[in-house]
Design a protein around this motif. Structure first.
Motif, PDB file in Angstrom:
ATOM      1  N   ALA A  90     -27.758   1.277  20.531  1.00 35.16           N
ATOM      2  CA  ALA A  90     -27.396   2.274  19.523  1.00 35.16           C
ATOM      3  C   ALA A  90     -27.892   1.850  18.153  1.00 35.16           C
ATOM      4  N   ALA A  91     -27.778   0.543  17.836  1.00 31.70           N
ATOM      5  CA  ALA A  91     -28.231   0.064  16.523  1.00 31.70           C
ATOM      6  C   ALA A  91     -29.727   0.248  16.375  1.00 31.70           C
ATOM      7  N   VAL A  92     -30.475  -0.067  17.459  1.00 33.70           N
ATOM      8  CA  VAL A  92     -31.934   0.084  17.397  1.00 33.70           C
ATOM      9  C   VAL A  92     -32.305   1.550  17.212  1.00 33.70           C
ATOM     10  N   LEU A  93     -31.640   2.435  17.966  1.00 39.20           N
ATOM     11  CA  LEU A  93     -31.936   3.862  17.843  1.00 39.20           C
ATOM     12  C   LEU A  93     -31.616   4.354  16.436  1.00 39.20           C
ATOM     13  N   LEU A  94     -30.487   3.864  15.879  1.00 44.57           N
ATOM     14  CA  LEU A  94     -30.092   4.276  14.536  1.00 44.57           C
ATOM     15  C   LEU A  94     -31.132   3.846  13.507  1.00 44.57           C
ATOM     16  N   ALA A  95     -31.578   2.579  13.637  1.00 45.84           N
ATOM     17  CA  ALA A  95     -32.573   2.083  12.693  1.00 45.84           C
ATOM     18  C   ALA A  95     -33.865   2.887  12.806  1.00 45.84           C
ATOM     19  N   GLY A  96     -34.271   3.186  14.041  1.00 48.10           N
ATOM     20  CA  GLY A  96     -35.471   3.993  14.226  1.00 48.10           C
ATOM     21  C   GLY A  96     -35.315   5.369  13.613  1.00 48.10           C
ATOM     22  N   GLY A  97     -34.129   5.955  13.769  1.00 45.88           N
ATOM     23  CA  GLY A  97     -33.885   7.279  13.202  1.00 45.88           C
ATOM     24  C   GLY A  97     -33.956   7.259  11.691  1.00 45.88           C
ATOM     25  N   VAL A  98     -33.340   6.211  11.082  1.00 44.96           N
ATOM     26  CA  VAL A  98     -33.381   6.094   9.618  1.00 44.96           C
ATOM     27  C   VAL A  98     -34.822   5.975   9.144  1.00 44.96           C
ATOM     28  N   PHE A  99     -35.620   5.189   9.890  1.00 47.86           N
ATOM     29  CA  PHE A  99     -37.030   5.026   9.518  1.00 47.86           C
ATOM     30  C   PHE A  99     -37.759   6.356   9.580  1.00 47.86           C
ATOM     31  N   LEU A 100     -37.522   7.112  10.683  1.00 46.83           N
ATOM     32  CA  LEU A 100     -38.237   8.381  10.829  1.00 46.83           C
ATOM     33  C   LEU A 100     -37.841   9.356   9.734  1.00 46.83           C
TER      34      LEU A 100
END
Lengths: 207, 145
Positions: A90-100
């Motif tokens: 979930a943390a990785v997905l969240l970070a990726g989402g913030v980046f996008l």
């Protein structure tokens, strides 16, 4: 237009190769997938007219793949696959989402002031052309972005050092990428060198 | 890793302060003179590495362990990204939202000074952390008999 399509296909290939590299169960397929992604990147460099970038990319890719395969041959992988950690995913997905989202806003989405030019738009010294001998000739009134950087750096950024004015103000986005490269390289160093975390098959606790 | 002789330790102790001071100067005046966060961070790291080599890893570990280095490293990166994001909400990505000031004065260049300090902290802490991790790894591979 066809070149754009070709590049898109190559980028999709790189994404797929990256996913395979992360998800592959044995290390050899992961290394081969990483190499495939790198070679696709070098082809993209060539298509975009940057052969001086494509050659080092090919060289680095060959050396890296050879070294990694050599490492895999000598040391048998005895680490055991750990079950997935939901929180970490979930943390990785969240970070990726913030980046996008950040990239989307920075590129001018949702009415934010986008100041990133269109893909493939030539920026540097638009009026420059080559004379008969092939030497570049600047137009009398160059409107290219490099001339504007040089002219406006002192008054616009207030930095007496023009290089720093360009690095951290005009081209801050590139410097962020540079800092990210160093950050990820250091993270990789920690991962390879750390004492704990990589449990041997015999020592791993049955879970 | 054991420390070196008395001479080396004394000389390193005398010099390293100046080396780190020069690194801080290069970081802080990146907007006025050649230098900046990347170069200055490496110079600071060289001063710390000199101390670690001269006095031995164990005494250095008491002050700086890898985890602390990594925390400092990550916070430097965070400050840099936050400066960039603040710019995004005040007009544009990496917008220089602070007053520009007079050229050639120390407090000029707006966000450039903050970004330089953040990058310097990040580079110095990250490289020192990698150096300490390398010391530990070498000791693991070659245990003392």
């Amino acid at each position: 237009m066809t070149i754009d399509l070709f590049i898109l296909v190559l980028v999709a290939f790189m994404v797929v190769a990256g996913l395979i590299a992360v998800e592959a169960s044995d290390l050899l397929s992961a290394v081969i997938a990483v190499g495939a992604a790198g070679f696709a990147l070098s082809v993209i460099d060539l298509l975009l007219g940057a052969p001086d970038l494509a050659f080092p990319q090919v060289l680095v890719e060959v050396i890296t793949v050879v070294l990694l395969i050599r490492m895999i041959m000598t040391r048998r992988d005895t680490s055991r696959q750990t079950p997935r950690d939901t929180l970490r995913t979930a943390a990785v997905l969240l970070a990726g989402g913030v980046f996008l989202v950040t990239a989307f806003l920075a590129a001018g989405g949702l009415g934010m002031t986008g100041n990133i030019p269109a893909f493939g738009d030539p920026l540097l010294a638009k009026d420059a052309h080559a004379d008969a001998a092939g030497a570049p000739v600047l137009a009398e009134d160059p409107v290219g972005v490099s001339a504007q950087y040089l002219a406006g750096s002192a008054s616009q950024t207030g930095a007496a050092n023009t290089v720093m004015g360009i690095l951290l103000d005009y081209r801050g986005y590139d410097t962020l990428g540079e800092a990210t490269v160093i950050f990820v390289a250091i993270l990789g160093g920690y991962v390879v060198l750390r004492k704990v975390g990589r449990k041997r098959g015999s020592e791993a606790q049955p879970s | 890793m054991k420390g070196m002789t008395l001479i080396v330790r004394n000389v390193a102790g005398l010099i390293s302060g100046f080396v780190m001071m020069y690194g801080l100067y290069v970081v802080a005046t990146g907007h006025l003179a050649p230098g900046g966060g990347f170069a200055g961070g490496v110079i600071i790291m060289a001063g710390v590495v000199m101390l670690v080599l001269a006095f031995g890893g164990d005494r250095a570990k008491a002050l700086l362990d890898e985890k602390r280095c990594h925390v400092i490293d990550a916070s430097g990166a965070l400050v840099f990204a936050v400066v960039a994001l603040l710019g995004l909400f005040l007009g544009g990505f990496f917008k220089n939202f602070l007053p520009v000031g007079k050229v050639h004065e120390f407090f000029s260049g707006g966000t450039i000074l903050i970004s330089n300090v953040a990058i310097g902290v990040k580079v110095a802490a990250g490289l020192v952390g990698i150096f300490l991790a390398l010391i530990v790894a070498t000791r693991q591979v070659m245990p003392k008999e």
